[in-house]
Design a protein around this motif. Structure first.
Motif, PDB file in Angstrom:
ATOM      1  N   VAL A  48       8.014  12.125   8.421  1.00 47.42           N
ATOM      2  CA  VAL A  48       6.769  11.366   8.331  1.00 47.42           C
ATOM      3  C   VAL A  48       6.562  10.846   6.907  1.00 47.42           C
ATOM      4  O   VAL A  48       5.844   9.870   6.694  1.00 47.42           O
ATOM      5  CB  VAL A  48       5.584  12.221   8.831  1.00 47.42           C
ATOM      6  N   ALA A  49       7.199  11.460   5.926  1.00 43.28           N
ATOM      7  CA  ALA A  49       7.094  10.983   4.546  1.00 43.28           C
ATOM      8  C   ALA A  49       7.608   9.546   4.428  1.00 43.28           C
ATOM      9  O   ALA A  49       7.072   8.753   3.653  1.00 43.28           O
ATOM     10  CB  ALA A  49       7.877  11.894   3.605  1.00 43.28           C
ATOM     11  N   ASP A  50       8.621   9.206   5.229  1.00 45.57           N
ATOM     12  CA  ASP A  50       9.164   7.847   5.182  1.00 45.57           C
ATOM     13  C   ASP A  50       8.126   6.805   5.590  1.00 45.57           C
ATOM     14  O   ASP A  50       8.126   5.696   5.065  1.00 45.57           O
ATOM     15  CB  ASP A  50      10.392   7.735   6.085  1.00 45.57           C
ATOM     16  N   LEU A  51       7.256   7.156   6.526  1.00 42.79           N
ATOM     17  CA  LEU A  51       6.196   6.238   6.934  1.00 42.79           C
ATOM     18  C   LEU A  51       5.314   5.890   5.741  1.00 42.79           C
ATOM     19  O   LEU A  51       5.004   4.714   5.509  1.00 42.79           O
ATOM     20  CB  LEU A  51       5.353   6.860   8.050  1.00 42.79           C
ATOM     21  N   PHE A  52       4.952   6.899   4.960  1.00 40.13           N
ATOM     22  CA  PHE A  52       4.100   6.653   3.796  1.00 40.13           C
ATOM     23  C   PHE A  52       4.844   5.920   2.689  1.00 40.13           C
ATOM     24  O   PHE A  52       4.261   5.096   1.987  1.00 40.13           O
ATOM     25  CB  PHE A  52       3.498   7.969   3.292  1.00 40.13           C
ATOM     26  N   TYR A  53       6.144   6.204   2.526  1.00 38.06           N
ATOM     27  CA  TYR A  53       6.944   5.435   1.566  1.00 38.06           C
ATOM     28  C   TYR A  53       6.968   3.964   1.961  1.00 38.06           C
ATOM     29  O   TYR A  53       6.811   3.084   1.124  1.00 38.06           O
ATOM     30  CB  TYR A  53       8.384   5.945   1.508  1.00 38.06           C
ATOM     31  N   LEU A  54       7.186   3.707   3.244  1.00 38.88           N
ATOM     32  CA  LEU A  54       7.287   2.324   3.704  1.00 38.88           C
ATOM     33  C   LEU A  54       5.942   1.607   3.700  1.00 38.88           C
ATOM     34  O   LEU A  54       5.908   0.377   3.593  1.00 38.88           O
ATOM     35  CB  LEU A  54       7.923   2.280   5.086  1.00 38.88           C
ATOM     36  N   LEU A  55       4.848   2.333   3.821  1.00 40.36           N
ATOM     37  CA  LEU A  55       3.525   1.714   3.739  1.00 40.36           C
ATOM     38  C   LEU A  55       3.225   1.194   2.334  1.00 40.36           C
ATOM     39  O   LEU A  55       2.456   0.255   2.169  1.00 40.36           O
ATOM     40  CB  LEU A  55       2.445   2.722   4.125  1.00 40.36           C
ATOM     41  N   TYR A  56       3.832   1.803   1.342  1.00 39.82           N
ATOM     42  CA  TYR A  56       3.579   1.418  -0.045  1.00 39.82           C
ATOM     43  C   TYR A  56       3.853  -0.069  -0.270  1.00 39.82           C
ATOM     44  O   TYR A  56       3.034  -0.771  -0.883  1.00 39.82           O
ATOM     45  CB  TYR A  56       4.446   2.262  -0.979  1.00 39.82           C
ATOM     46  N   TYR A  57       4.968  -0.558   0.211  1.00 44.44           N
ATOM     47  CA  TYR A  57       5.401  -1.925  -0.106  1.00 44.44           C
ATOM     48  C   TYR A  57       4.492  -3.003   0.473  1.00 44.44           C
ATOM     49  O   TYR A  57       4.067  -3.905  -0.260  1.00 44.44           O
ATOM     50  CB  TYR A  57       6.864  -2.117   0.294  1.00 44.44           C
ATOM     51  N   PRO A  58       4.175  -2.980   1.776  1.00 45.17           N
ATOM     52  CA  PRO A  58       3.273  -4.037   2.256  1.00 45.17           C
ATOM     53  C   PRO A  58       1.862  -3.934   1.670  1.00 45.17           C
ATOM     54  O   PRO A  58       1.240  -4.970   1.394  1.00 45.17           O
ATOM     55  CB  PRO A  58       3.262  -3.856   3.780  1.00 45.17           C
ATOM     56  N   LEU A  59       1.376  -2.712   1.448  1.00 45.49           N
ATOM     57  CA  LEU A  59       0.048  -2.580   0.850  1.00 45.49           C
ATOM     58  C   LEU A  59       0.025  -3.146  -0.561  1.00 45.49           C
ATOM     59  O   LEU A  59      -0.909  -3.863  -0.942  1.00 45.49           O
ATOM     60  CB  LEU A  59      -0.386  -1.114   0.833  1.00 45.49           C
ATOM     61  N   MET A  60       1.050  -2.846  -1.344  1.00 44.54           N
ATOM     62  CA  MET A  60       1.118  -3.361  -2.713  1.00 44.54           C
ATOM     63  C   MET A  60       1.271  -4.881  -2.709  1.00 44.54           C
ATOM     64  O   MET A  60       0.599  -5.586  -3.480  1.00 44.54           O
ATOM     65  CB  MET A  60       2.272  -2.711  -3.470  1.00 44.54           C
ATOM     66  N   LEU A  61       2.130  -5.395  -1.849  1.00 45.35           N
ATOM     67  CA  LEU A  61       2.341  -6.845  -1.797  1.00 45.35           C
ATOM     68  C   LEU A  61       1.066  -7.578  -1.421  1.00 45.35           C
ATOM     69  O   LEU A  61       0.663  -8.533  -2.104  1.00 45.35           O
ATOM     70  CB  LEU A  61       3.457  -7.183  -0.797  1.00 45.35           C
ATOM     71  N   VAL A  62       0.407  -7.142  -0.366  1.00 43.07           N
ATOM     72  CA  VAL A  62      -0.824  -7.816   0.057  1.00 43.07           C
ATOM     73  C   VAL A  62      -1.911  -7.648  -1.006  1.00 43.07           C
ATOM     74  O   VAL A  62      -2.671  -8.585  -1.270  1.00 43.07           O
ATOM     75  CB  VAL A  62      -1.286  -7.281   1.435  1.00 43.07           C
ATOM     76  N   GLY A  63      -1.963  -6.476  -1.634  1.00 46.20           N
ATOM     77  CA  GLY A  63      -2.932  -6.276  -2.709  1.00 46.20           C
ATOM     78  C   GLY A  63      -2.716  -7.240  -3.861  1.00 46.20           C
ATOM     79  O   GLY A  63      -3.669  -7.833  -4.380  1.00 46.20           O
ATOM     80  N   LEU A  64      -1.488  -7.431  -4.255  1.00 55.66           N
ATOM     81  CA  LEU A  64      -1.195  -8.374  -5.345  1.00 55.66           C
ATOM     82  C   LEU A  64      -1.472  -9.814  -4.933  1.00 55.66           C
ATOM     83  O   LEU A  64      -1.952 -10.619  -5.737  1.00 55.66           O
ATOM     84  CB  LEU A  64       0.257  -8.224  -5.796  1.00 55.66           C
ATOM     85  N   LEU A  65      -1.173 -10.133  -3.688  1.00 56.17           N
ATOM     86  CA  LEU A  65      -1.417 -11.500  -3.213  1.00 56.17           C
ATOM     87  C   LEU A  65      -2.903 -11.795  -3.028  1.00 56.17           C
ATOM     88  O   LEU A  65      -3.291 -12.967  -2.946  1.00 56.17           O
ATOM     89  CB  LEU A  65      -0.657 -11.762  -1.917  1.00 56.17           C
TER      90      LEU A  65
END
Length: 124
Positions: free
Chosen positions: A100-117
């Motif tokens: 389940v840790a991988d789910l949270f690792y993978l959530l990092y990237y879209p959240l960061m990208l959308v946050g920056l955009l």
């Protein structure tokens, strides 16, 4: 304000201690995974805290605030992933991949990208 100073101080002392530990040559191969994991967790929580501080500023633009909220969520997601990985690997002695840790690792990237955009930008 006292909480902010405490968080900044703890994060700074943690990173400074880690750098001194590495540069001092006192590395211990058995302690390295634990110390590295906790340094990453502290840094993620520190950046999540800072992003939340920006999000909670009521005088900022709504897009800017939502961007900071998403960045805070991204860093919190990464901290959760690091904590889960540490628990699986160091405490339970279970191979943490896949978990389940991988789910949270993978959530990092879209959240960061959308946050920056979400940040406002000047028209070209």
């Amino acid at each position: 304000m006292k909480v902010a100073h405490a968080v900044v101080t703890i994060a700074f002392l943690g990173v400074a201690g880690y750098v001194l530990w590495i540069l001092g040559g006192g590395r211990n191969a058995q302690a390295e995974p634990t110390i590295s994991s906790w340094i990453l967790i502290l840094l993620d929580l520190f950046f999540a805290f800072l992003a939340m501080r920006f999000f909670l500023q009521p005088n900022q633009d709504a897009r800017l605030r939502s961007g900071w909220l998403l960045i805070a969520m991204a860093n919190l997601s990464n901290a959760i992933a690091e904590i889960l990985w540490f628990i699986f690997e160091s405490i339970l002695h279970i191979d943490p991949f896949p978990s389940v840790a991988d789910l949270f690792y993978l959530l990092y990237y879209p959240l960061m990208l959308v946050g920056l955009l979400r940040f406002p930008f000047a028209p070209v």
